[in-house]
Structure formats: C-alpha cells, structure tokens
Design an enzyme around this catalytic site. Structure first.
Site, PDB file in Angstrom:
ATOM      1  N   ASN A 261      -2.348  13.166  -3.935  1.00  0.00           N
ATOM      2  CA  ASN A 261      -3.537  13.605  -4.671  1.00  0.00           C
ATOM      3  C   ASN A 261      -3.998  14.981  -4.236  1.00  0.00           C
ATOM      4  O   ASN A 261      -4.302  15.852  -5.061  1.00  0.00           O
ATOM      5  CB  ASN A 261      -4.679  12.598  -4.463  1.00  0.00           C
TER       6      ASN A 261
ATOM      7  N   GLU B  45      -4.645   2.472  -4.223  1.00  0.00           N
ATOM      8  CA  GLU B  45      -3.178   2.492  -4.138  1.00  0.00           C
ATOM      9  C   GLU B  45      -2.629   1.169  -3.614  1.00  0.00           C
ATOM     10  O   GLU B  45      -1.478   1.097  -3.174  1.00  0.00           O
ATOM     11  CB  GLU B  45      -2.712   3.640  -3.238  1.00  0.00           C
TER      12      GLU B  45
ATOM     13  N   ASP C  78      -1.707   9.638 -10.205  1.00  0.00           N
ATOM     14  CA  ASP C  78      -1.608   8.593 -11.230  1.00  0.00           C
ATOM     15  C   ASP C  78      -0.152   8.286 -11.563  1.00  0.00           C
ATOM     16  O   ASP C  78       0.231   7.129 -11.790  1.00  0.00           O
ATOM     17  CB  ASP C  78      -2.337   9.033 -12.501  1.00  0.00           C
TER      18      ASP C  78
ATOM     19  N   ASP D 200       0.865  -1.188   0.000  1.00  0.00           N
ATOM     20  CA  ASP D 200       0.000   0.000   0.000  1.00  0.00           C
ATOM     21  C   ASP D 200       0.897   1.232   0.000  1.00  0.00           C
ATOM     22  O   ASP D 200       1.784   1.378   0.853  1.00  0.00           O
ATOM     23  CB  ASP D 200      -0.891  -0.008   1.247  1.00  0.00           C
TER      24      ASP D 200
END
Length: 345
Positions: free
Chosen positions: A220, A255, A229, A212
C-alpha cells in the site's frame, strides 16, 4: 421445471392447513425459505427433525424460526425494512386466506339453512322455485366473492415472492465483501457456528485456517491502495479456486483471510494451507497499466482443529496463536496449533 414463488407460496399454505397450524407471517416465512431451498441449513434441520414423517407442531416451527430466521441484520436498514415489509405482506396473505375460508364456511351454512326449509315438503308451504332461485343467487354471489379474493390472494403471493427475492439478494449483498466478492466476517461467523454444531453432533473433524498477507502495508505504501487491492483480489481468487463445495473461505478484515474446513483434520488442513501458500508465493504480481512485475506476494497461515466442547472463539485463538508462530518464524510459512482436547472426549 423451476418452481415459481407462487407455487411455493401455495404449497406453504397447503402444508400449514394440513398440519392445522395458523399461517402466521413467521411460519409462512420459515416454510417458504425451506421449500424454496433458500436456506440449506434450515432445510437440513427440518428434514432431520421430521425425518420420521411426523407433522411439525406450531411450537416446533416457532423454535426453528427463532433459530434460523429471527436474527435479521438489525444494523442494516435495508434488510430490516425488507423483513418488515415481508411480515406485513404475509399478514395480509393470512387475512385473505382466512377470508376465503370464512366465505366457504358461510356459503355452507347458508346452503344448509335454505335446504332445511324444504326438508319435508309435505309439512312446508314454502315455494320450492323461490328456494332454488335463492340457492342460485347465493352460489353466484359466493363464486364472485371468492374469485375476487383469489385474485387478491394471487397478487399478494406474487408480491411476497418478489419481496423474498429482493430480501435474499440484499442478504447476500450484506454478507459479501465488496472488493474480493468472498463472504465477509458476518457470513463466516454464522457458517463456523453451524459447522461446530454439526461436528459436535456427528463427531467429525473441523479445521480452521487463518491467513495474513505478509508485508501488506508495504504494498500500500509503496505502490498505492489500488495495488494493495490487487493483492487482496489475487489472494482471494487463489483461495476460492482451492476450496471444495462444503468449505468456506472469507475475507475476515483488512488483509486477513479465513477458511473453515468441515470433515477435515489438522494435518489435512495444514496440507491445503501449504498448497495455497506455495501457489500465492509463486504468482508474481504485475502493475496493471505497465505490466511491470513488482515481486511476489506471500502469506502466512495458522491452522487449528476444533476440539470437543471448544467455542469458536477458542478455536480462533488457537489458529491465531499458530499464525503468530508462522509470522515470528520468518513469514511465508504454515504453522499448526497444538492439539488441545480430543474430539471424542
């Protein structure tokens, strides 16, 4: 030289005829996937089950179909429609094959009827010339009919080959994550189930890594989704580079990333996870437009080894628990799950 779809289709029909099995759409699709190499898991099962050279029965092929091909993605309209089209086309192929067979049988019966009329010329007042003309006409008619059926059969085989290619591309698309181009959750779940079965039968180790991205929401929120991204693509590229051909890495959602490692022990998997963790942490991330570095991405990993009798859900739970330990221990870490049962138990 590459085998064409037409050649594969002809081989499938020859095999079914040799085994005296009706060429149903399901059996045709099963053998086409096997002989084309489109489904390695199916081919491995076929080669293992019939290694002694025994011909498969209709029931055995039905069980293989149910195991490997029956579960078309019902939640994907494109796949479902393609699968239905393939079955319809295969049904037409079956009809043409039967028509050719019936034509040959009918021709043989007609020949026998004509010949029976002149078996004993001393007791027959038939016109031999007329019989010969009848045989010639019968042969011409049958040849023309068979040529027409063969042209239709060739066209049907070509159509089915194109449908197989389209279906294969659609299935690959449905099993691939659009952003990272890694396999998605659906593909990974199927792969892990198969590898658990292999490990159970071969008594070989199997390990799972769950990863993770640390503080992903921060990327973000601070830099926008395009940078988020970029982070996911960076991680996926490093994962792809570090796995072997028999392993599978996937984006499991958001993620979160996963890696299935057949024939790999817990310690070996943890070592790989540590190597990947270091490589990601040492790769600075830069904004694409300005090339300005904005820091390093880190990732935490939980690693677990499959135990005999354990379900895939239990394996995931163990890896997730280890991932939680890595996160709560400060992130940017690899944590191993505790051993639960012996593989040889």
């Amino acid at each position: 030289m590459m085998t064409t779809n037409k050649e594969i289709s002809q081989k499938v029909l020859r095999k079914l005829n040799m085994w005296e099995i009706d060429p149903t759409p399901e059996k045709y699709a099963l053998l086409f996937d096997h002989y084309s190499g489109a489904n390695p898991a199916l081919s491995a099962a076929m080669e293992s089950q019939f290694a002694g050279g025994a011909n498969p029965t209709s029931k055995e092929l039905e069980r293989l179909y149910a195991r490997f091909l029956a579960d078309y993605s019902n939640d994907n309209d494109e796949l479902e429609n393609l699968a239905k089209s393939l079955v319809v086309q295969s049904s037409g192929l079956q009809g043409l094959a039967h028509a050719l067979s019936s034509s040959a049988s009918s021709f043989g019966a007609d020949i026998q009827a004509e010949v029976a009329g002149v078996t004993d010329l001393s007791e027959s007042d038939c016109d031999v010339g007329e019989v010969i003309n009848n045989l010639v006409e019968l042969t011409k008619r049958t040849v023309q009919q068979n040529k027409m059926l063969e042209r239709k059969l060739d066209a049907a085989i070509e159509d089915i080959g194109e449908l197989h290619d389209t279906l294969k591309r659609a299935e690959e698309h449905a099993q691939t994550d659009f952003l990272t181009k890694l396999p998605n959750r659906r593909k990974f779940d199927e792969f892990l189930r198969d590898k658990i079965e292999d490990s159970a039968s071969d008594n070989e180790p199997l390990s799972l890594i769950v990863g993770d991205v640390d503080h992903f929401k921060m990327f973000n929120d601070k830099y926008g989704h395009k940078v988020g991204d970029q982070v996911l693509v960076l991680v996926s590229n490093i994962l792809r580079k570090n796995i072997k051909g028999k392993d599978l890495a996937a984006r499991y959602g958001g993620e979160e990333f996963v890696i299935a490692l057949p024939n790999t022990t817990l310690d070996q998997a943890a070592a790989l996870a540590e190597h990947i963790r270091r490589e990601i942490a040492n790769r600075p991330l830069a904004l694409r437009k300005s090339n300005k570095e904005i820091g390093n991405v880190t990732i935490s990993f939980g690693v677990a080894e499959w135990s005999a009798g354990e379900s895939e859900d239990a394996l995931f739970e163990a890896a997730d628990a280890a991932l939680y330990d890595a996160k709560s221990g400060g992130r940017n870490k690899v944590a191993k799950a505790a051993l639960r049962m012996s593989r040889s138990a």
